[in-house]
Design a protein around this motif. Structure first.
Motif, PDB file in Angstrom:
ATOM      1  N   LEU A  64       5.287   9.504  -3.724  1.00 29.46           N
ATOM      2  CA  LEU A  64       6.324   9.072  -2.791  1.00 29.46           C
ATOM      3  C   LEU A  64       7.462   8.381  -3.524  1.00 29.46           C
ATOM      4  O   LEU A  64       8.647   8.673  -3.280  1.00 29.46           O
ATOM      5  CB  LEU A  64       5.714   8.128  -1.748  1.00 29.46           C
ATOM      6  N   VAL A  65       7.118   7.469  -4.415  1.00 29.91           N
ATOM      7  CA  VAL A  65       8.140   6.751  -5.172  1.00 29.91           C
ATOM      8  C   VAL A  65       8.933   7.726  -6.030  1.00 29.91           C
ATOM      9  O   VAL A  65      10.174   7.674  -6.078  1.00 29.91           O
ATOM     10  CB  VAL A  65       7.494   5.654  -6.039  1.00 29.91           C
TER      11      VAL A  65
ATOM     12  N   GLU B 205       0.833  -1.205   0.000  1.00 31.95           N
ATOM     13  CA  GLU B 205       0.000   0.000   0.000  1.00 31.95           C
ATOM     14  C   GLU B 205       0.867   1.255   0.000  1.00 31.95           C
ATOM     15  O   GLU B 205       0.557   2.240  -0.688  1.00 31.95           O
ATOM     16  CB  GLU B 205      -0.903   0.004   1.230  1.00 31.95           C
ATOM     17  N   THR B 206       1.947   1.219   0.756  1.00 33.44           N
ATOM     18  CA  THR B 206       2.839   2.378   0.816  1.00 33.44           C
ATOM     19  C   THR B 206       3.442   2.667  -0.549  1.00 33.44           C
ATOM     20  O   THR B 206       3.511   3.822  -0.983  1.00 33.44           O
ATOM     21  CB  THR B 206       3.952   2.128   1.848  1.00 33.44           C
ATOM     22  N   MET B 207       3.860   1.621  -1.247  1.00 26.72           N
ATOM     23  CA  MET B 207       4.522   1.790  -2.546  1.00 26.72           C
ATOM     24  C   MET B 207       3.544   2.112  -3.669  1.00 26.72           C
ATOM     25  O   MET B 207       3.972   2.406  -4.793  1.00 26.72           O
ATOM     26  CB  MET B 207       5.318   0.533  -2.880  1.00 26.72           C
ATOM     27  N   GLU B 208       2.250   2.041  -3.402  1.00 25.82           N
ATOM     28  CA  GLU B 208       1.266   2.450  -4.416  1.00 25.82           C
ATOM     29  C   GLU B 208       1.211   3.968  -4.592  1.00 25.82           C
ATOM     30  O   GLU B 208       0.585   4.445  -5.542  1.00 25.82           O
ATOM     31  CB  GLU B 208      -0.121   1.937  -4.020  1.00 25.82           C
ATOM     32  N   GLN B 209       1.834   4.708  -3.706  1.00 22.26           N
ATOM     33  CA  GLN B 209       1.797   6.168  -3.771  1.00 22.26           C
ATOM     34  C   GLN B 209       2.870   6.661  -4.752  1.00 22.26           C
ATOM     35  O   GLN B 209       4.058   6.716  -4.427  1.00 22.26           O
ATOM     36  CB  GLN B 209       2.024   6.759  -2.379  1.00 22.26           C
ATOM     37  N   GLY B 210       2.416   7.022  -5.939  1.00 19.65           N
ATOM     38  CA  GLY B 210       3.334   7.415  -6.998  1.00 19.65           C
ATOM     39  C   GLY B 210       4.198   8.607  -6.638  1.00 19.65           C
ATOM     40  O   GLY B 210       5.388   8.651  -6.995  1.00 19.65           O
TER      41      GLY B 210
ATOM     42  N   ALA C 207      13.163  -1.173  -7.252  1.00 20.96           N
ATOM     43  CA  ALA C 207      13.237  -2.580  -7.641  1.00 20.96           C
ATOM     44  C   ALA C 207      13.561  -3.462  -6.447  1.00 20.96           C
ATOM     45  O   ALA C 207      12.961  -4.534  -6.262  1.00 20.96           O
ATOM     46  CB  ALA C 207      14.283  -2.759  -8.740  1.00 20.96           C
ATOM     47  N   GLU C 208      14.498  -3.020  -5.615  1.00 12.99           N
ATOM     48  CA  GLU C 208      14.877  -3.815  -4.444  1.00 12.99           C
ATOM     49  C   GLU C 208      13.728  -3.904  -3.443  1.00 12.99           C
ATOM     50  O   GLU C 208      13.528  -4.943  -2.812  1.00 12.99           O
ATOM     51  CB  GLU C 208      16.109  -3.206  -3.773  1.00 12.99           C
TER      52      GLU C 208
END
Length: 285
Positions: free
Chosen positions: A146-147, A139-144, A156-157
């Motif tokens: 933020l990425v 869910e955290t990495m779904e925030q474009g 990738a890691e």
């Protein structure tokens, strides 16, 4: 006024409840417990569990709930569960879900003192796994945003994390890397869990100075007590209790993951932190 609030942030299981008890016992604070919890506080129901917002985001749907919490207008059985003060001159707001919002808060609510508590990531992860915590890395990495703003070089890691240990470790890194990139020296106060145990006089003197208060020696007694959220039968806080159950392979993997963010300059295989590494990251050196 939001400037009458002190905001204490940190990753879950980093000792924020414990430190908030120490500060709150100093007196004069209304204690506001984790208002940014979307599952417990209706006003924040539309927030992600680790919401990120860019500092220039002025959407009222996010500003209004934060304004309620930071100015003391929010009333909730969840946020008031540990409050002991009927009358208070300041608010102590403690939250484990707001690390990624600290830069946004500073931009939209300037002048509010912010304290960020750090604890060795292996200790944090070991505690989470012992409690059976589920991770919210996906869910955290779904925030474009933020990425794009902070996590593209290690994306990738992060997505290749193989187990619960690695996913929680990446979450700790994200939680602390982002605010260390957003703030410069003197703009936020860094507190270290291990230093509070080993060298409490110096650590609490620094914290009291940041908050503009005199140090009350009664707080040292609070440092020898577990937080109200500690598990029954758990021993008093320790610096290196986590090491007994940590394999060599996991220690090595932790070092590899921390190095992706430059956070190995703060924590390594030894339990004590190197604060100079944190300040160097804040200054971009």
């Amino acid at each position: 006024d939001h400037r009458d609030s002190v905001f204490l942030a940190g990753s879950g299981r980093s000792g924020t409840t414990w430190l908030s008890e120490v500060i709150e016992r100093r007196g004069g604070y209304r204690y506001v417990f984790e208002p940014f919890n979307p599952a417990r506080v209706g006003a924040f129901g539309h927030f992600r569990s680790k919401q990120y917002l860019r500092p220039d985001d002025a959407r009222e749907e996010f500003l209004e709930p934060a304004r309620l919490a930071l100015t003391g207008a929010l009333k909730s059985s969840w946020t008031d569960r540990f409050n002991r003060k009927l009358v208070a001159r300041r608010r102590l707001i403690k939250d484990i879900r707001a690390n990624l919002l600290l830069g946004w808060m500073r931009a939209n609510f300037p002048g509010m003192p912010i304290v960020l508590l750090l604890r060795h990531p292996c200790a944090v992860v070991a505690s989470r796994l012992a409690l059976g915590w589920k991770d919210n890395l996906h869910e955290t990495m779904e925030q474009g945003d933020l990425v794009e703003d902070y996590l593209r070089p290690m994306e990738a890691e992060i997505h290749a994390a193989r187990d619960d240990f690695e996913r929680h470790l990446f979450l700790w890194c994200i939680d602390n890397y982002v605010p260390l990139q957003q703030f410069g020296g003197g703009e936020i106060h860094l507190a270290f869990y291990e230093n509070l145990l080993v060298n409490p006089e110096e650590e609490l003197h620094s914290l009291s100075g940041f908050l503009g208060e005199d140090l009350d020696e009664r707080v040292y007694g609070e440092l020898r007590r577990p937080s109200p959220l500690s598990r029954r039968g758990v021993p008093l806080p320790s610096v290196d209790g986590w090491r007994a159950g940590m394999s060599v392979r996991r220690l090595e993997k932790a070092g590899e993951i921390l190095a992706l963010f430059g956070l190995d300059r703060i924590y390594g295989e030894e339990p004590m932190p190197d604060p100079s590494g944190a300040y160097a990251l804040m200054e971009g050196t």
